[in-house]
Write a protein that holds these residues in place. Structure first.
Motif, PDB file in Angstrom:
ATOM      1  N   LYS A 101       0.704  -0.694   0.024  1.00  0.00           N
ATOM      2  CA  LYS A 101       0.260   0.115  -0.126  1.00  0.00           C
ATOM      3  C   LYS A 101       0.725   0.947   0.105  1.00  0.00           C
ATOM      4  N   ASP A 102       2.013   1.113   0.849  1.00  0.00           N
ATOM      5  CA  ASP A 102       2.695   2.572   0.520  1.00  0.00           C
ATOM      6  C   ASP A 102       3.740   2.467  -0.501  1.00  0.00           C
ATOM      7  N   ILE A 103       4.221   1.570  -1.454  1.00  0.00           N
ATOM      8  CA  ILE A 103       4.695   1.758  -2.240  1.00  0.00           C
ATOM      9  C   ILE A 103       3.620   2.408  -4.049  1.00  0.00           C
ATOM     10  N   ALA A 104       2.674   1.604  -3.605  1.00  0.00           N
ATOM     11  CA  ALA A 104       1.407   2.135  -4.216  1.00  0.00           C
ATOM     12  C   ALA A 104       1.014   4.063  -4.419  1.00  0.00           C
ATOM     13  N   ILE A 105       1.162   4.228  -2.752  1.00  0.00           N
ATOM     14  CA  ILE A 105       0.756   6.015  -2.209  1.00  0.00           C
ATOM     15  C   ILE A 105       2.114   6.619  -3.317  1.00  0.00           C
ATOM     16  N   THR A 106       3.517   5.749  -2.535  1.00  0.00           N
ATOM     17  CA  THR A 106       4.112   6.246  -2.962  1.00  0.00           C
ATOM     18  C   THR A 106       4.525   6.567  -4.692  1.00  0.00           C
ATOM     19  N   LEU A 107       4.498   5.948  -5.977  1.00  0.00           N
ATOM     20  CA  LEU A 107       4.470   5.564  -6.723  1.00  0.00           C
ATOM     21  C   LEU A 107       3.362   7.152  -7.962  1.00  0.00           C
ATOM     22  N   GLY A 108       2.350   6.919  -6.424  1.00  0.00           N
ATOM     23  CA  GLY A 108       0.661   7.768  -7.044  1.00  0.00           C
ATOM     24  C   GLY A 108       1.438   9.217  -7.048  1.00  0.00           C
ATOM     25  N   TYR A 109       2.039   9.620  -5.776  1.00  0.00           N
ATOM     26  CA  TYR A 109       2.208  11.594  -5.325  1.00  0.00           C
ATOM     27  C   TYR A 109       3.374  11.526  -6.059  1.00  0.00           C
ATOM     28  N   ALA A 110       4.391  10.514  -6.435  1.00  0.00           N
ATOM     29  CA  ALA A 110       5.434  10.698  -7.656  1.00  0.00           C
ATOM     30  C   ALA A 110       4.884  11.441  -9.211  1.00  0.00           C
ATOM     31  N   ILE A 111       4.183  10.249  -9.473  1.00  0.00           N
ATOM     32  CA  ILE A 111       3.176  10.421 -10.606  1.00  0.00           C
ATOM     33  C   ILE A 111       2.710  11.828 -10.920  1.00  0.00           C
ATOM     34  N   ILE A 112       2.110  11.651 -10.376  1.00  0.00           N
ATOM     35  CA  ILE A 112       1.345  13.537 -10.066  1.00  0.00           C
ATOM     36  C   ILE A 112       2.118  14.970  -9.788  1.00  0.00           C
ATOM     37  N   VAL A 113       3.148  14.990  -9.058  1.00  0.00           N
ATOM     38  CA  VAL A 113       3.936  15.425  -8.914  1.00  0.00           C
ATOM     39  C   VAL A 113       4.602  16.119 -10.193  1.00  0.00           C
ATOM     40  N   VAL A 114       5.743  15.473 -10.958  1.00  0.00           N
ATOM     41  CA  VAL A 114       6.001  15.149 -12.125  1.00  0.00           C
ATOM     42  C   VAL A 114       4.843  15.953 -13.219  1.00  0.00           C
ATOM     43  N   VAL A 115       3.857  15.459 -13.538  1.00  0.00           N
ATOM     44  CA  VAL A 115       3.288  16.461 -14.286  1.00  0.00           C
ATOM     45  C   VAL A 115       2.928  17.318 -14.030  1.00  0.00           C
ATOM     46  N   LEU A 116       2.443  17.710 -12.750  1.00  0.00           N
ATOM     47  CA  LEU A 116       2.129  19.293 -11.762  1.00  0.00           C
ATOM     48  C   LEU A 116       3.415  19.731 -12.395  1.00  0.00           C
ATOM     49  N   LEU A 117       4.901  18.902 -12.187  1.00  0.00           N
ATOM     50  CA  LEU A 117       5.917  20.063 -12.582  1.00  0.00           C
ATOM     51  C   LEU A 117       6.314  20.179 -14.374  1.00  0.00           C
ATOM     52  N   PHE A 118       5.920  19.341 -14.801  1.00  0.00           N
ATOM     53  CA  PHE A 118       6.311  19.680 -16.835  1.00  0.00           C
ATOM     54  C   PHE A 118       5.057  21.019 -16.760  1.00  0.00           C
ATOM     55  N   ALA A 119       3.922  20.297 -15.947  1.00  0.00           N
ATOM     56  CA  ALA A 119       3.207  22.210 -16.618  1.00  0.00           C
ATOM     57  C   ALA A 119       3.862  23.253 -16.086  1.00  0.00           C
ATOM     58  N   ALA A 120       4.641  23.770 -14.778  1.00  0.00           N
ATOM     59  CA  ALA A 120       4.679  24.513 -14.652  1.00  0.00           C
ATOM     60  C   ALA A 120       5.939  25.069 -15.775  1.00  0.00           C
ATOM     61  N   ALA A 121       6.803  24.219 -15.731  1.00  0.00           N
ATOM     62  CA  ALA A 121       8.133  24.567 -17.131  1.00  0.00           C
ATOM     63  C   ALA A 121       7.400  24.857 -18.275  1.00  0.00           C
ATOM     64  N   ARG A 122       6.224  24.207 -18.557  1.00  0.00           N
ATOM     65  CA  ARG A 122       5.400  25.159 -19.822  1.00  0.00           C
ATOM     66  C   ARG A 122       4.906  26.351 -19.960  1.00  0.00           C
ATOM     67  N   PHE A 123       3.947  26.268 -18.634  1.00  0.00           N
ATOM     68  CA  PHE A 123       3.448  27.536 -18.657  1.00  0.00           C
ATOM     69  C   PHE A 123       4.181  29.033 -17.781  1.00  0.00           C
TER      70      PHE A 123
END
Length: 661
Positions: A177-199
């Protein structure tokens, strides 16, 4: 605070001496840092017993190192390397873990500990390998790009490894469960970061660069790096991986190379602290008790990792040279392995003796890395002589060449004002390659849309000139910089390329000697060129022969005007042409009646048939002075006219102010 300052002073003092010795005997600086840590650390002479403060500075070093690597990458490059990052990285981590686990079990180690050792051996040293790649200029090489992409995957893989390590603890519960939660957070953060990189980030840096303040730009860059690193760390990713993503975000804005030039000095210092902190971890007593065992295990790990990594990259279809060089570069144990080992100790998987033994083995593998990378080409040549299949040697597909234009024998143009544009047009018409370095972000943005080979940066910084391929350039033209910046550019360019033709433009002729001394090949003075242009126009109306004017132009370019005047006076030469026109220098005497008088009030042209073509005040020369300009005591007036008229005019200037009655 006193203890921290004392420790930092000791580190700088000892490391400076050791690095000087390393430079003398041509040993990689990384080894000097490691030896410094061993010497002054708690397991050496004990100059520094508390290594916590050093560890904090070391962590900053890793962050800045990964940030600088990210600055040289772009999202497009990372996507292009998905085969080596995902395929090669996954194969390397998985196969290394499996092989090491099996070897440990053969040696009689229990299953849980064998799996744990397999995991902590799999990562390689991002800090060491990337520093060596940058020093050797191989980040952009095929194996450099693949090595970097595999290292990025390894850094990401550390996250699930740390969670799996908890599962191996004697009293652990399921961590799925911890692994799934951590990976989920990681994916969300990376997506948000690349959105920031663009806009967001491009607009922010665009406003920052318009201030033309180096300090504001530097603080903004460091702020972006730290914010992204903290956000990714909170999401369960490593600080170092966050710093790499921050670097890529800045790289996407087009200001990456300028940021690189600003950050590199800080990165070098803090990265040094990282390697010193690693050296402090070495327990020399452990090595003295078990030298044969430690050397054997270190050699075994290096061989297994080199072979497994080479095989992993070769499976993807890359050539033997690329695969083997990548394998040799990644054959050591990495810094994140220490974090995993520490986690294992806390969870009871690893004991203190095993941890000390592992650190010593890991550091030995790190020490071997510079030599393996230095001699990698020779090793490849030896292996290539073996009767291997052609597909293994050449790879299953032709490796794509970089789309990046390779500059050679080109012109580097610093500043894209009128002069820079004229040089660029002439280069295009002559079929000569050129690249432009410009500090005005608006100009860079506009010219990039026109596909001009231009980028934003301060050309006085070594990293900026490196990006412009300074070592392969034939010449550099510095046309749009102040004297201080021009001086720094000349000095840096000459150091990087001793055979480079350096042409600098400066405002005043008095700066010429300083620039020549620093290594400028030619110096163009604006005031001299203005005087020469003016001379040609003025004397044309006096019907002076063209050869006479040409001779004077040559003299003006080579000598000071006062020196020319004195030379002509000494030689009794007063005429220049058919009409007996003379060029003389008249000094305004102290107390002259006309001191402080404007040229309009003096009215020399109509009253005395004299043209004042320049006024010299101290070291400053004003060519073609305006009617509102004033003359003062000790000013030197460069005048043209007949000898008789000049004599009359000089006598007028000698008139003194009558004392008041």
């Amino acid at each position: 605070m006193d203890i921290i300052l004392r420790d930092i002073t000791i580190i700088f003092a000892v490391s400076t001496i050791i690095l000087l010795i390393c430079a003398k005997i041509k040993v990689p600086g990384i080894l000097g840092y490691l030896f410094t840590g061993l010497l002054i650390g708690p397991n050496g002479l004990g100059f520094i017993s508390n290594t916590e403060n050093v560890s904090h500075m070391a962590e900053i070093g890793v962050i800045l190192l990964l940030f600088t690597i990210g600055l040289e990458f772009s999202l497009q490059q990372l996507i292009a390397l998905k085969r080596s990052a995902l395929g090669g990285g996954m194969l390397q981590v998985f196969l290394t873990s499996i092989f090491i686990t099996i070897l440990c079990m053969i040696m009689g180690i229990n299953t849980e500990l064998s799996i744990f050792i397999g995991m902590i051996v799999a990562p390689s040293s991002t800090a060491i390998v990337l520093k060596l790649l940058m020093e050797r200029g191989e980040v952009e090489s095929p194996y450099g790009k693949i090595t970097t992409s595999v290292l990025i995957f390894q850094d990401i893989a550390v996250i699930p490894m740390m969670l799996i390590a908890r599962m191996l603890a004697p009293d652990s519960e399921s961590a799925i469960k911890d692994i799934a939660i951590t990976l989920g957070y990681a994916i969300i953060v990376v997506v948000l970061l690349f959105a920031a990189a663009r806009f967001i980030v491009p607009k922010l840096l665009s406003k920052v660069t318009k201030t033309r303040s180096r300090e504001v730009f530097l603080f903004s860059i460091i702020l972006i790096c730290m914010i992204v690193a903290i956000i990714t760390n909170k999401a369960g990713l490593s600080l170092a991986l966050g710093a790499f993503l921050a670097g890529m975000i800045v790289s996407e804005t087009g200001y990456g190379y300028q940021a690189l030039g600003n950050v590199v000095p800080f990165k070098d210092v803090f990265t040094g602290f990282f390697f010193i902190s690693i050296g402090m971890m070495i327990n020399i007593n452990i090595f003295l008790i078990h030298p044969a065992l430690i050397l054997f295990l270190a050699f075994l790990i290096i061989i297994v990792k080199a072979l497994v990594t080479t095989m992993s990259i070769s499976i993807l279809g890359y050539s033997l040279e690329t695969s083997l060089k990548t394998g040799l570069a990644l054959a050591q144990v990495g810094e994140f392995s220490f974090i995993l080992a520490s986690t294992g100790m806390q969870d009871g998987v690893f004991n203190e003796f095993q941890n000390s033994l592992f650190i010593t083995i890991a550091v030995i593998s790190m020490v071997a890395t510079p030599f393996m990378m230095i001699y990698s080409s020779q090793i490849v040549k030896l292996i290539s002589k073996l009767p291997l299949p052609v597909n293994i040697i050449k790879g299953y597909f032709h490796e794509k060449k970089s789309d990046k234009k390779i500059f050679n024998d080109h012109i580097i143009i610093v500043g894209f004002g009128l002069s820079g544009r004229m040089i660029a047009k002439a280069a295009i018409q002559s079929g000569i390659d050129y690249i432009v370095i410009e500090m005005n972000p608006n100009t860079v943005h506009t010219e990039k849309q026109k596909r001009t080979p231009i980028f934003y940066g301060d050309a006085s910084q070594e990293e900026i000139l490196d990006h412009a391929s300074i070592t392969k350039a034939r010449s550099i033209v510095i046309s749009g910089a102040d004297f201080h910046t021009t001086k720094n550019i000349v000095e840096t360019a000459r150091r990087l390329n001793p055979t480079l033709i350096i042409i600098a433009r400066t405002r005043f002729k008095s700066y010429n000697a300083a620039l020549k001394e620093l290594g400028a090949s030619e110096v163009i003075s604006e005031e001299v060129e203005s005087a020469v242009s003016l001379l040609a126009v003025v004397f044309k109306h006096y019907y002076i022969p063209e050869e006479n004017i040409t001779a004077i132009e040559a003299e003006l370019r080579q000598e000071d005007i006062a020196a020319i005047s004195k030379k002509h006076q000494d030689k009794k030469i007063s005429t220049l042409g058919v009409k007996g026109l003379a060029v003389e220098t008249i000094t305004v005497p102290v107390g002259s009646k006309y001191s402080g008088c404007s040229l309009r009030a003096l009215d020399a042209r109509f009253k005395y048939n004299i043209n004042i073509i320049a006024v010299k005040s101290g070291v400053q020369i004003k060519v073609s002075p305006g009617s509102d300009d004033k003359i003062n005591d000790r000013d030197e007036l460069i005048v043209t006219g007949k000898n008789s008229d000049i004599t009359v005019f000089a006598s007028i200037l000698n008139e003194k102010i009558e004392p008041a009655t």
